[in-house]
Scaffold this motif. Structure first.
Motif, PDB file in Angstrom:
ATOM      1  N   SER A  26      42.352  -1.023  -0.079  1.00 51.53           N
ATOM      2  CA  SER A  26      41.239  -1.522  -0.667  1.00 51.53           C
ATOM      3  C   SER A  26      40.047  -1.958   0.259  1.00 51.53           C
ATOM      4  N   LYS A 105      33.700  -7.955 -10.897  1.00 47.61           N
ATOM      5  CA  LYS A 105      33.208  -7.300  -9.636  1.00 47.61           C
ATOM      6  C   LYS A 105      34.484  -6.748  -8.963  1.00 47.61           C
ATOM      7  N   TYR A 108      35.603  -3.546 -11.051  1.00 49.59           N
ATOM      8  CA  TYR A 108      34.574  -2.523 -10.957  1.00 49.59           C
ATOM      9  C   TYR A 108      34.858  -1.968  -9.303  1.00 49.59           C
ATOM     10  N   GLU A 109      35.100  -2.823  -8.429  1.00 47.69           N
ATOM     11  CA  GLU A 109      35.262  -2.132  -7.050  1.00 47.69           C
ATOM     12  C   GLU A 109      36.507  -1.167  -6.896  1.00 47.69           C
ATOM     13  N   VAL A 113      34.540   1.962  -5.843  1.00 46.48           N
ATOM     14  CA  VAL A 113      34.267   1.794  -4.480  1.00 46.48           C
ATOM     15  C   VAL A 113      35.565   2.397  -3.528  1.00 46.48           C
ATOM     16  N   LEU A 116      36.391  -1.625   0.553  1.00 45.80           N
ATOM     17  CA  LEU A 116      35.399  -2.633   0.683  1.00 45.80           C
ATOM     18  C   LEU A 116      35.429  -2.813   2.373  1.00 45.80           C
ATOM     19  N   THR A 120      36.469  -8.591   3.086  1.00 49.56           N
ATOM     20  CA  THR A 120      35.428  -9.121   2.222  1.00 49.56           C
ATOM     21  C   THR A 120      36.105 -10.083   1.119  1.00 49.56           C
TER      22      THR A 120
END
Length: 141
Positions: A26, A105, A108-109, A113, A116, A120
């Motif tokens: 992640s 958030k 979604y990530e 994404v 990160l 983060t």
């Protein structure tokens, strides 16, 4: 399959071995830290820390350096605890602050994404995640 339940807590964590290729990194990591961690794990000859992952995606909540160390050691499995972000035992914050990280958030990530930025998020688990003591030979498959 290796599976155990931690004791003496109201909502026990279930620890299970998961194939590394089913886990999704992640956050970015520091390669020097991964190298040091890999060396330490190899010297100990055992794995002592579970990796908490989001149950439906395999997204690593905490332990990206450890996941990368396992890859560098060519392990096939690592011990994980599968959780959901809505679980009351999981709190997530912006790194270095006491500000909560929004659940929408992170959801979604996790799906949009690639990685990160380094440090983060910070996850807090209450009660603390259990320790394990697994020989590396068990994790090589």
């Amino acid at each position: 399959m290796f599976e155990t339940t931690s004791k003496n807590i109201d909502y026990p964590y279930i620890i299970q071995l998961e194939e590394i290729n089913k886990l999704q990194q992640s956050e970015k990591v520091c390669n020097n830290s991964v190298d040091r961690l890999s060396k330490n794990i190899l010297e100990e000859g055992k794995w002592t820390t579970v990796i908490p992952v989001e149950a439906s995606t395999g997204w690593v909540m905490d332990g990206n350096h450890r996941l990368n160390a396992a890859r560098s050691l060519r392990l096939k499995y690592v011990p994980v605890v599968k959780l959901h972000y809505e679980d009351l035992r999981v709190s997530i914050f912006w790194w270095g602050t006491d500000r909560p990280y929004p659940l929408d958030k992170i959801r979604y990530e996790a799906s949009h994404v690639a990685l990160l930025s380094f440090k983060t998020t910070r996850h807090i688990f209450s009660p603390l995640l259990p320790k394990v003591n697994i020989l590396l030979s068990t994790l090589t498959g």
